[in-house]
Design a protein around this motif. Sequence first.
Motif, PDB file in Angstrom:
ATOM      1  N   MET A  93       0.841  -1.189   0.000  1.00  0.00           N
ATOM      2  CA  MET A  93       0.000   0.000   0.000  1.00  0.00           C
ATOM      3  C   MET A  93       0.876   1.238   0.000  1.00  0.00           C
ATOM      4  O   MET A  93       1.858   1.310   0.726  1.00  0.00           O
ATOM      5  N   ILE A  94       0.535   2.222  -0.789  1.00  0.00           N
ATOM      6  CA  ILE A  94       1.303   3.461  -0.862  1.00  0.00           C
ATOM      7  C   ILE A  94       0.931   4.333   0.320  1.00  0.00           C
ATOM      8  O   ILE A  94      -0.234   4.567   0.596  1.00  0.00           O
ATOM      9  N   ARG A  95       1.935   4.811   1.032  1.00  0.00           N
ATOM     10  CA  ARG A  95       1.669   5.635   2.202  1.00  0.00           C
ATOM     11  C   ARG A  95       2.366   6.970   2.053  1.00  0.00           C
ATOM     12  O   ARG A  95       3.487   7.034   1.574  1.00  0.00           O
ATOM     13  N   PRO A  96       1.713   8.091   2.503  1.00  0.00           N
ATOM     14  CA  PRO A  96       2.418   9.363   2.489  1.00  0.00           C
ATOM     15  C   PRO A  96       3.595   9.327   3.449  1.00  0.00           C
ATOM     16  O   PRO A  96       3.572   8.617   4.442  1.00  0.00           O
ATOM     17  N   TRP A 101       1.737  -6.690  -7.264  1.00  0.00           N
ATOM     18  CA  TRP A 101       2.116  -5.807  -6.167  1.00  0.00           C
ATOM     19  C   TRP A 101       0.934  -5.388  -5.302  1.00  0.00           C
ATOM     20  O   TRP A 101       1.095  -5.097  -4.125  1.00  0.00           O
ATOM     21  N   ARG A 102      -0.291  -5.411  -5.878  1.00  0.00           N
ATOM     22  CA  ARG A 102      -1.465  -5.158  -5.027  1.00  0.00           C
ATOM     23  C   ARG A 102      -1.640  -6.319  -4.045  1.00  0.00           C
ATOM     24  O   ARG A 102      -2.001  -6.106  -2.880  1.00  0.00           O
ATOM     25  N   ALA A 152      -1.549  -8.020   1.419  1.00  0.00           N
ATOM     26  CA  ALA A 152      -1.137  -8.987   2.436  1.00  0.00           C
ATOM     27  C   ALA A 152      -0.381  -8.297   3.561  1.00  0.00           C
ATOM     28  O   ALA A 152      -0.583  -8.602   4.750  1.00  0.00           O
ATOM     29  N   GLU A 153       0.467  -7.345   3.205  1.00  0.00           N
ATOM     30  CA  GLU A 153       1.223  -6.605   4.219  1.00  0.00           C
ATOM     31  C   GLU A 153       0.302  -5.769   5.090  1.00  0.00           C
ATOM     32  O   GLU A 153       0.477  -5.680   6.303  1.00  0.00           O
ATOM     33  N   ALA A 154      -0.716  -5.165   4.461  1.00  0.00           N
ATOM     34  CA  ALA A 154      -1.635  -4.304   5.205  1.00  0.00           C
ATOM     35  C   ALA A 154      -2.697  -5.089   5.964  1.00  0.00           C
ATOM     36  O   ALA A 154      -3.323  -4.572   6.881  1.00  0.00           O
ATOM     37  N   GLY A 155      -2.915  -6.332   5.568  1.00  0.00           N
ATOM     38  CA  GLY A 155      -3.943  -7.136   6.217  1.00  0.00           C
ATOM     39  C   GLY A 155      -5.348  -6.821   5.764  1.00  0.00           C
ATOM     40  O   GLY A 155      -6.325  -7.243   6.388  1.00  0.00           O
ATOM     41  N   ALA A 156      -5.475  -6.059   4.681  1.00  0.00           N
ATOM     42  CA  ALA A 156      -6.800  -5.679   4.159  1.00  0.00           C
ATOM     43  C   ALA A 156      -6.636  -5.237   2.716  1.00  0.00           C
ATOM     44  O   ALA A 156      -5.572  -4.735   2.330  1.00  0.00           O
ATOM     45  N   PRO A 157      -7.688  -5.417   1.912  1.00  0.00           N
ATOM     46  CA  PRO A 157      -7.598  -4.969   0.512  1.00  0.00           C
ATOM     47  C   PRO A 157      -7.449  -3.460   0.415  1.00  0.00           C
ATOM     48  O   PRO A 157      -8.099  -2.706   1.147  1.00  0.00           O
ATOM     49  N   GLY A 158      -6.618  -3.027  -0.492  1.00  0.00           N
ATOM     50  CA  GLY A 158      -6.444  -1.602  -0.761  1.00  0.00           C
ATOM     51  C   GLY A 158      -6.985  -1.257  -2.133  1.00  0.00           C
ATOM     52  O   GLY A 158      -7.612  -2.080  -2.799  1.00  0.00           O
ATOM     53  N   PRO A 159      -6.752  -0.045  -2.600  1.00  0.00           N
ATOM     54  CA  PRO A 159      -7.203   0.342  -3.938  1.00  0.00           C
ATOM     55  C   PRO A 159      -6.520  -0.476  -5.018  1.00  0.00           C
ATOM     56  O   PRO A 159      -5.361  -0.875  -4.866  1.00  0.00           O
TER      57      PRO A 159
END
Length: 486
Positions: free
Chosen positions: A1-4, A376-377, A382-389
């Motif tokens: 997930m892309i983070r600021p 990469w999504r 998987a890293e975030a533990g939840a689906p992202g955009p």
Amino acid sequence: MIRPIKWSLAAMIGAGSLAACANILDIPSDRYVQGGGQDGGDSLATCTGTLEVRILIDLSGPTRTLGAPYLAGEEDYFRELNEKGGIKGCRINFQHVDYQYKQDLARAAYESWKADPSWPRVVALFGYGTPDTLGLADQVKADQKPLFGGQHASLASPEPVSLAVSIPEINANFQEIAFSAEFKSIGYPYNFFAFTDYSTGARIAMFHIKALAGKRVGFFLCSDAYCTGPGQAARVHAKRLGLEIGRVLTLEQSGQNQTAYNAAVLQYFQQEVNHKKLEDANYSIVDWVWGGNTTSTSAQMAIAIAYMKQQLATSNPPVPDVQLILNNNGFSEDLFASCGQSCVNNVHGIVPYLPYGDTSRGSVEMGKLTELNDKWRAIDDAEAGAPGPTHRNVRYVQGHVNAMLFKLGVEAVVAQRKPVTGENLKAALEAFNGVDTGGLTDKLSFTPKDHRPQSTESIYKIGSDGALVREPPDRTISLEDSWLGW
């Protein structure tokens, strides 16, 4: 997930830096090239060391919905390159900063990068919008760092430009006037992009309108240089093609809600009706609108035009079936989710790259791009533990191509057995002549005097199910020397 990423140096290390910390300590500052072969190019030459890259992006400002997939396209490309050994052996250490589409924050990020010990090893910068690219142009030029950034027409001129252009306009009283606009630039020898510049795209849109028998074009756009410059180029070219021009309606990218958009557009067309009815029976009411904003406000434009059509359905004289054509940053696969049926069959967009997943045109790269995104999504989710955009839109394609342009430039430098520096990268890019991006864009060419890479747009409209429907043929315009810089 892309983070600021926050403003501290420690927090500014992005997703590409896991293996780079050791490189910063252990690898000499120059990117060395090894290999033999003939002068002028060596496909077996290799690169050792780390390529430092810095990225500006809007993740929380007015264009954040564009920024997130754009960044994902760039960073996924770099992550995949690193996983496969880098570019000819050189890994990419990339960092990004969310500058919120604010020029002062872009400059602050740049100064923080310059203050870091890694700065001498930075070989390229990735910009995002017109404000940041224009605002950093003087420093980029002085520091000799190629900037893969905004597509404002002024940025396509490597050399200084100073010219006056007569710009036609319809005033509030429906009188056609002209004013002289002075276009000046310091010259942007280190700025590169892979797409049509905004003004070239606007000129192509006018040709498309003419080809579809449009009569009069109105201009709905923001007051930033990103909007006004292409709008002026479009008005000049519309007149040249024999189109009639309409008035300009200023619709900003932030600070106006849907109600305000509805009211402004309704008033605009009520004035059109009244002028034809009371002042000039021969007047052609605006039947096409050029939209010069970004996706979220383009959706507001489309909804407002649909609202206007409903309110003026029984007007005398009648309002034509107004069509909206959008610039490339105002049009994407996500537009339908915001504007729904208001967009169907009357919203068109110029697209200087393939829409996401479009393999119908024989692009060998599109399949790789979609696989890259899926891969990469899944890792990020998987890293975030939840689906992202999912980032499955044209902005992801745009970021992917931006990163590819950098890679192609680096490969050209390495093939010449030269160290990868900003100056050598610039020279390699300026030697591009018909370079292929795997079919994602038209072929790319640059010269030391002209950084307009191509002049082709595909035109799509939003179909009944929200899918993008191509309107062939592709539109290509011959680039005139007199257009360079505006």
